[in-house]
Scaffold this motif. Structure first.
Motif, PDB file in Angstrom:
ATOM      1  N   ALA A 145       0.830  -1.206   0.000  1.00 51.72           N
ATOM      2  CA  ALA A 145       0.000   0.000   0.000  1.00 51.72           C
ATOM      3  C   ALA A 145       0.863   1.254   0.000  1.00 51.72           C
ATOM      4  N   TYR A 191      -7.861  -4.253  -5.765  1.00 48.32           N
ATOM      5  CA  TYR A 191      -7.390  -4.132  -4.386  1.00 48.32           C
ATOM      6  C   TYR A 191      -5.988  -3.518  -4.433  1.00 48.32           C
ATOM      7  N   ARG A 247      -4.882  -0.704   2.300  1.00 46.71           N
ATOM      8  CA  ARG A 247      -5.777  -0.330   3.394  1.00 46.71           C
ATOM      9  C   ARG A 247      -5.525   1.073   3.940  1.00 46.71           C
ATOM     10  N   THR A 248      -4.588   1.823   3.380  1.00 43.09           N
ATOM     11  CA  THR A 248      -4.393   3.207   3.799  1.00 43.09           C
ATOM     12  C   THR A 248      -5.499   4.070   3.195  1.00 43.09           C
ATOM     13  N   MET A 257      -7.431   2.728   0.150  1.00 43.19           N
ATOM     14  CA  MET A 257      -8.820   2.307   0.358  1.00 43.19           C
ATOM     15  C   MET A 257      -9.716   2.912  -0.717  1.00 43.19           C
ATOM     16  N   THR A 263      -9.250   0.865  -3.726  1.00 49.73           N
ATOM     17  CA  THR A 263      -9.758  -0.500  -3.591  1.00 49.73           C
ATOM     18  C   THR A 263     -11.259  -0.525  -3.828  1.00 49.73           C
ATOM     19  N   TYR A 297     -12.704  -3.944   3.843  1.00 53.88           N
ATOM     20  CA  TYR A 297     -11.574  -3.033   3.673  1.00 53.88           C
ATOM     21  C   TYR A 297     -11.923  -1.556   3.836  1.00 53.88           C
ATOM     22  N   LYS A 298     -13.151  -1.175   3.521  1.00 58.58           N
ATOM     23  CA  LYS A 298     -13.497   0.250   3.482  1.00 58.58           C
ATOM     24  C   LYS A 298     -14.643   0.633   4.416  1.00 58.58           C
ATOM     25  N   GLU A 307      -6.888  -9.787  -4.612  1.00 56.82           N
ATOM     26  CA  GLU A 307      -8.052  -9.909  -3.739  1.00 56.82           C
ATOM     27  C   GLU A 307      -9.359  -9.871  -4.519  1.00 56.82           C
TER      28      GLU A 307
END
Length: 451
Positions: A133, A159, A162-163, A167, A170, A176-177, A234
């Motif tokens: 990420a 994907y 997760r930052t 996000m 993604t 995840y969000k 993902e």
């Protein structure tokens, strides 16, 4: 079959000495629940004690077949001998100085290796970071600095991390969000080529469809970068139809848009090529790598055209731990292992074995909608019998049945209906066949709807 250098300290066979999870794992899970944030989940309720080759040994002494590689990280195998030796040597020398303060040769050597190995023979530069990420975010920063524009285009089912920015990039909301917004702005989404669900749409036509959306909803003059996984991770191991990536890359080149290949999961021999872009001869402007880069140590990179990489001002890229010396030592050893042991060829051997077995499964079980993938990145998409309706409950049930028999299997996909297989390239044929035998039995145990 390729000859592999696998540690002999762990017997390479599946062995269950307790029901899963065993008593020690249950004890540790209780401690985990009391000490670790609830948002940090686990796929299996067993705790690892040792790992090598294609086996993970849990704290109760059970030997598990590893078809996940820590989500495509231990591509060269856990505890790969060259990686272990290199890290031991480096840790005895020094563990950290921060490359931005007092630099060291390992960082430069990794950059040189990535400049040599990544697609294209143009002049390149590399910057090192910690996670996939983080590298994706820095690729966007670099593209924006070069292009003088802000917008970023990503794709359905993508994907990227997760930052906050990744996000936004993604596609999948849960887990995840959901609940974590608002997200970064100037991120737009285009339709991907998804052959199983595209009704036979060829790659060139699918690319024109995506470009039409981009031109109408974003505009090339506003666009800094197009960021795409050559094979989605993902999102479901979705491989765009042939022609999609080359057509998209050509459009980017014609319009001064930076084409960024996110090869975090596909890189370093995983797909039967050193990088997934290599299969169609696509040369990205920037390529993002992580996961399999360093044999299990945290490292990531952005590599690309020198004029683009050098667009960021001095001090604009970096981070305290980026290119840590231990991770750099591991990366050089992992790259040496890939080249010395012929792991690109080994990935293709794994592909042939797995596709043969999984297509035989598909022929007798109509719940298997599609078998797809390349190298040691293979997926099975599960559907309700006689339809293309995703069946996430079946994927969950099959994975759980495999877990109970000591085989690590992961799920993925926007709908959660895809079984994904990411065995280490050091796994033996015998161990891989045993894991697939367990998978066959897991499907037989969930017979609803089968022929």
């Amino acid at each position: 079959m390729t000859t592999l250098d696998v540690p002999t300290t762990i017997e390479q066979r599946r062995l269950l000495v307790t029901p899963l999870p065993g008593p020690r794992s249950r004890e540790l899970m209780s401690r985990k629940q009391a000490a670790v944030a609830a948002g940090v989940g686990t796929t299996m309720p067993v705790f690892a004690a040792r790992a090598a080759g294609g086996i993970v040994v849990d704290v109760d002494g059970n030997h598990l077949v590893d078809l996940g590689s820590g989500i495509a990280v231990t591509t060269v195998g856990n505890s790969a001998p060259r990686v272990v030796e290199a890290v031991q040597e480096q840790v005895a020398a020094f563990t950290h100085t921060c490359f931005m303060i007092t630099p060291y040769e390992g960082y430069v050597a990794v950059a040189e290796a990535l400049n040599r190995l990544t697609p294209g023979d143009h002049e390149k530069r590399t910057a090192l970071f910690n996670s996939g990420a983080e590298a994706v975010e820095n690729a966007v920063k670099i593209a924006r600095a070069h292009a003088g524009r802000q917008a970023v285009v990503v794709f359905d089912h993508a994907y990227h991390g997760r930052t906050n920015l990744t996000m936004a990039m993604t596609a999948k909301s849960m887990p995840y969000k959901h609940g974590f917004g608002p997200f970064a702005s100037e991120v737009y989404r285009a339709p991907l080529s998804y052959p199983f669900r595209d009704g036979g749409l060829d790659g060139e036509t699918a690319a024109v469809r995506a470009i039409d959306v981009i031109e109408k909803q974003v505009g090339a003059d506003n666009l800094a970068a197009v960021v795409i996984e050559p094979i989605q991770g993902e999102g479901g191991f979705i491989e765009p139809a042939p022609g999609f990536l080359p057509r998209l890359a050509a459009w980017c080149r014609d319009h001064g848009v930076v084409f960024v290949a996110d090869e975090v999961q596909t890189g370093f021999a995983r797909t039967g090529d050193l990088f997934a872009c290599d299969r169609e001869g696509v040369v990205p402007d920037l390529i993002v790598t992580a996961k399999g880069i360093a044999g299990g140590l945290p490292l990531s990179a952005v590599t690309g055209r020198a004029e683009i990489m050098d667009a960021a001002h001095a001090g604009g890229l970096g981070g305290t731990y980026g290119g840590n010396p231990l991770a750099c030592a591991a990366a050089l050893a992992a790259i040496e292992t890939i080249e010395a042991e012929g792991l690109v060829d080994r990935a293709r051997e794994i592909e042939a074995l797995m596709l043969d077995r999984l297509r035989a499964l598909q022929a007798r079980d109509p719940r298997v909608g599609e078998v797809r993938g390349r190298g040691a990145m293979i997926a099975v998409e599960l559907v309700e019998t006689g339809t293309d309706v995703p069946d996430p409950a079946l994927a969950k049930a099959v994975a759980a049945a495999a877990h109970q028999q000591g085989v690590i299997v992961l799920t993925c996909g926007t709908h959660g209906n895809v079984l994904r297989f990411l065995p280490p390239l050091s796994i033996s044929d015998e161990l891989l066949r045993d894991g697939l035998d367990v998978l066959d039995a897991a499907f037989s145990a969930t017979t609803a709807g089968a022929r």
